[in-house]
Design an enzyme around this catalytic site. Structure first.
Site, mmCIF file in Angstrom:
data_model
loop_
_atom_site.group_PDB
_atom_site.id
_atom_site.type_symbol
_atom_site.label_atom_id
_atom_site.label_comp_id
_atom_site.label_asym_id
_atom_site.label_seq_id
_atom_site.Cartn_x
_atom_site.Cartn_y
_atom_site.Cartn_z
ATOM 1 N N HIS A 1 -4.182 3.072 -16.367
ATOM 2 C CA HIS A 1 -5.476 3.356 -15.532
ATOM 3 C C HIS A 1 -6.096 2.016 -15.266
ATOM 4 O O HIS A 1 -6.936 1.962 -14.575
ATOM 5 C CB HIS A 1 -6.278 4.298 -16.408
ATOM 6 C CG HIS A 1 -5.879 5.858 -16.311
ATOM 7 N ND1 HIS A 1 -5.333 6.396 -15.354
ATOM 8 C CD2 HIS A 1 -5.653 6.285 -17.582
ATOM 9 C CE1 HIS A 1 -4.981 7.491 -15.698
ATOM 10 N NE2 HIS A 1 -5.237 7.677 -17.046
ATOM 11 N N ASP B 1 3.425 9.928 -17.557
ATOM 12 C CA ASP B 1 2.450 10.536 -18.273
ATOM 13 C C ASP B 1 1.482 11.601 -17.379
ATOM 14 O O ASP B 1 1.746 11.361 -16.120
ATOM 15 C CB ASP B 1 1.293 9.281 -18.201
ATOM 16 C CG ASP B 1 -0.173 9.526 -19.016
ATOM 17 O OD1 ASP B 1 0.070 9.090 -20.081
ATOM 18 O OD2 ASP B 1 -0.878 10.195 -18.746
ATOM 19 N N HIS C 1 -1.402 12.017 -16.485
ATOM 20 C CA HIS C 1 -2.385 11.527 -15.642
ATOM 21 C C HIS C 1 -1.629 10.406 -14.658
ATOM 22 O O HIS C 1 -1.034 9.583 -15.217
ATOM 23 C CB HIS C 1 -3.549 10.948 -16.638
ATOM 24 C CG HIS C 1 -4.173 11.775 -17.429
ATOM 25 N ND1 HIS C 1 -3.592 12.001 -18.977
ATOM 26 C CD2 HIS C 1 -5.154 12.780 -17.446
ATOM 27 C CE1 HIS C 1 -4.494 13.020 -19.245
ATOM 28 N NE2 HIS C 1 -5.176 13.446 -18.524
ATOM 29 N N ASP D 1 1.825 13.358 -22.657
ATOM 30 C CA ASP D 1 0.870 14.644 -22.489
ATOM 31 C C ASP D 1 1.130 15.694 -21.499
ATOM 32 O O ASP D 1 0.284 16.501 -21.234
ATOM 33 C CB ASP D 1 -0.588 13.810 -22.455
ATOM 34 C CG ASP D 1 -0.368 12.737 -21.471
ATOM 35 O OD1 ASP D 1 0.586 12.122 -20.836
ATOM 36 O OD2 ASP D 1 -1.558 12.024 -21.115
#
Length: 316
Positions: free
Chosen positions: A127, A164, A166, A253
Site C-alpha cells: 500500500h 493479498d 487488499h 488474508d
C-alpha cells in the site's frame, strides 16, 4: 528439490503497535515457530538481510517522504498519514530492513545462489506509495526489489503478482506508467474492501497502459474463482509479457478464516496459485520467483498456508 532462500531477521519484531492492531510481531513469531517445527526452515538457505543503499530506496520513494517518516519515528508519533499505519521509535529502521529483506531475496535469486526465495519480512509494503504510508505499510518492499533488479542486475521486465486480499494501490501507482513492470492483482472487490482501488478498468497509463491487470473478486469468491482467473487472465498476460523474474506480493488474508475480508480461499487455493505461478516461471523466466510476505492476520490459516507455499517453492 529446489534451493529456496529463507529471508528473515529477528529485528523485524521490533516494529510493534502502540495499540491493538492486526499487523503485529506475533504474525512472524507464529510463522517462524511453525516452519521451524516442521523442519522447513532447516531445508532452506538462510540469508540475513541488511539495510539497503539509499539509492535503492530512492528509486521508489521520495527523499522528503523518507525524511518525514524518520522524523515521525524520532518524535514518537504513533501513526503516519493514516490511523491504521502505526509507528514506534524503531519503525523507520525496520521498514528499511524489511525493504532490505526483499532486496536480499531478489539478489540471491538473480545471482543464482538459490532458485527461489521466501522473504518473511515486515512491515508489509504494497500500500505504500512514493510519498505516503498507508494500510500498515511504510515502504514498498516489492517495488524496491523490482527497481533493484533492474538497476543492479540488468533485469528488463519484472512481473509482480499480488494475491493479498487488499489491492496493492501503492505498487500499482508506482509503476502505473512503466511498461517494464507488469502488475497483476487479485483482490476483494474495491466496493467492499480497503483501499477502494483496483477495478478492472485500471490498466495503467501512458507507456504503461496495458501493464496493469486487476481481477476484483466479489465477496464469497473462493478457490474456483481464483483458479479461473489465474488460468484465463493471468496466464495469457504472462505469455504476452514474458517476464525475466516474478515477484509475489504474498498476502494470505484471502483465506476464508481471515478476519479482515470476506473471501473463501482455502489452503488448496493457495497451493494451486503457488504451483501455477511456479509453472509459469519455469516456462518464461528460468523458474526465478521471489515471494515477499504481505498480509494474513489469522495465525492458524496464515501458518498453514505459508507451509504449503514454502513446500511448493521447495518442489515437494
Amino acid at each position: 528439490m529446489k534451493r529456496v532462500a529463507w529471508i528473515y531477521h529477528p529485528d523485524y519484531l521490533l516494529h510493534t503497535p502502540p495499540f491493538e492492531h492486526p499487523e503485529s510481531p506475533e504474525r512472524l513469531v507464529a510463522i517462524t515457530d511453525h516452519l521451524g517445527g516442521t523442519g522447513l526452515i532447516d531445508r532452506m538457505v538462510p540469508v540475513t538481510p541488511d539495510y539497503p543503499e539509499d539509492t535503492d530506496i530512492l528509486s521508489v520513494h521520495d527523499r522528503e517522504y523518507l525524511k518525514r517518516l524518520e522524523s515521525a519515528c524520532r518524535r514518537g508519533d504513533l501513526t503516519l498519514d493514516s490511523e491504521d499505519t502505526y509507528l514506534n521509535r524503531h519503525s523507520f529502521n525496520i521498514a528499511l530492513l524489511s525493504a532490505g529483506g526483499a532486496i536480499a531475496g531478489a539478489k540471491a535469486v538473480a545471482e543464482g545462489t538459490v532458485d527461489r526465495a521466501f522473504c518473511a519480512i515486515r512491515p508489509p509494503g504494497h500500500h505504500a506509495g512514493r510519498d505516503v504510508g498507508m494500510g500498515f505499510c511504510l515502504l514498498n518492499n516489492a517495488a524496491v526489489a523490482a527497481r533493484y533488479l533492474q538497476a543492479r542486475h540488468g533485469v528488463g521486465k519484472v512481473l509482480i503478482v499480488d494475491w493479498d486480499v487488499h489491492h496493492g494501490n501503492g505498487t500499482q501507482n508506482i509503476f502505473l506508467e512503466d511498461p517494464t513492470v507488469f502488475y497483476f492483482s487479485i483482490h476483494e472487490h474495491p466496493t467492499f474492501l480497503y483501499p477502494g482501488t483496483g477495478r478492472r478498468w485500471e490498466i495503467g497509463k501512458g507507456k504503461g497502459e496495458g501493464a496493469t491487470l486487476n481481477a476484483p473478486m466479489a465477496p464469497g469468491a473462493g478457490d474456483a474463482e481464483y483458479r479461473t482467473t489465474f488460468e484465463q487472465m493471468l496466464e495469457p498476460a504472462v505469455e504476452r509479457f514474458r517476464p525475466e523474474i516474478i515477484l509475489v506480493s504474498a498476502g494470505f488474508d484471502a483465506h476464508r478464516d481471515d478476519p479482515l475480508a470476506d473471501l473463501q480461499v482455502t489452503e488448496e487455493g493457495f497451493r494451486f496459485m503457488t504451483r501455477h505461478l511456479l509453472a509459469l516461471a519455469d516456462r518464461f523466466c528460468g523458474g526465478k520467483v521471489v515471494s515477499i510476505l504481505e498480509g494474513g492476520y489469522e495465525t492458524s490459516s496464515l501458518t498453514s498456508c505459508i507451509e504449503i507455499h514454502v513446500r511448493e517453492l521447495l518442489g515437494e
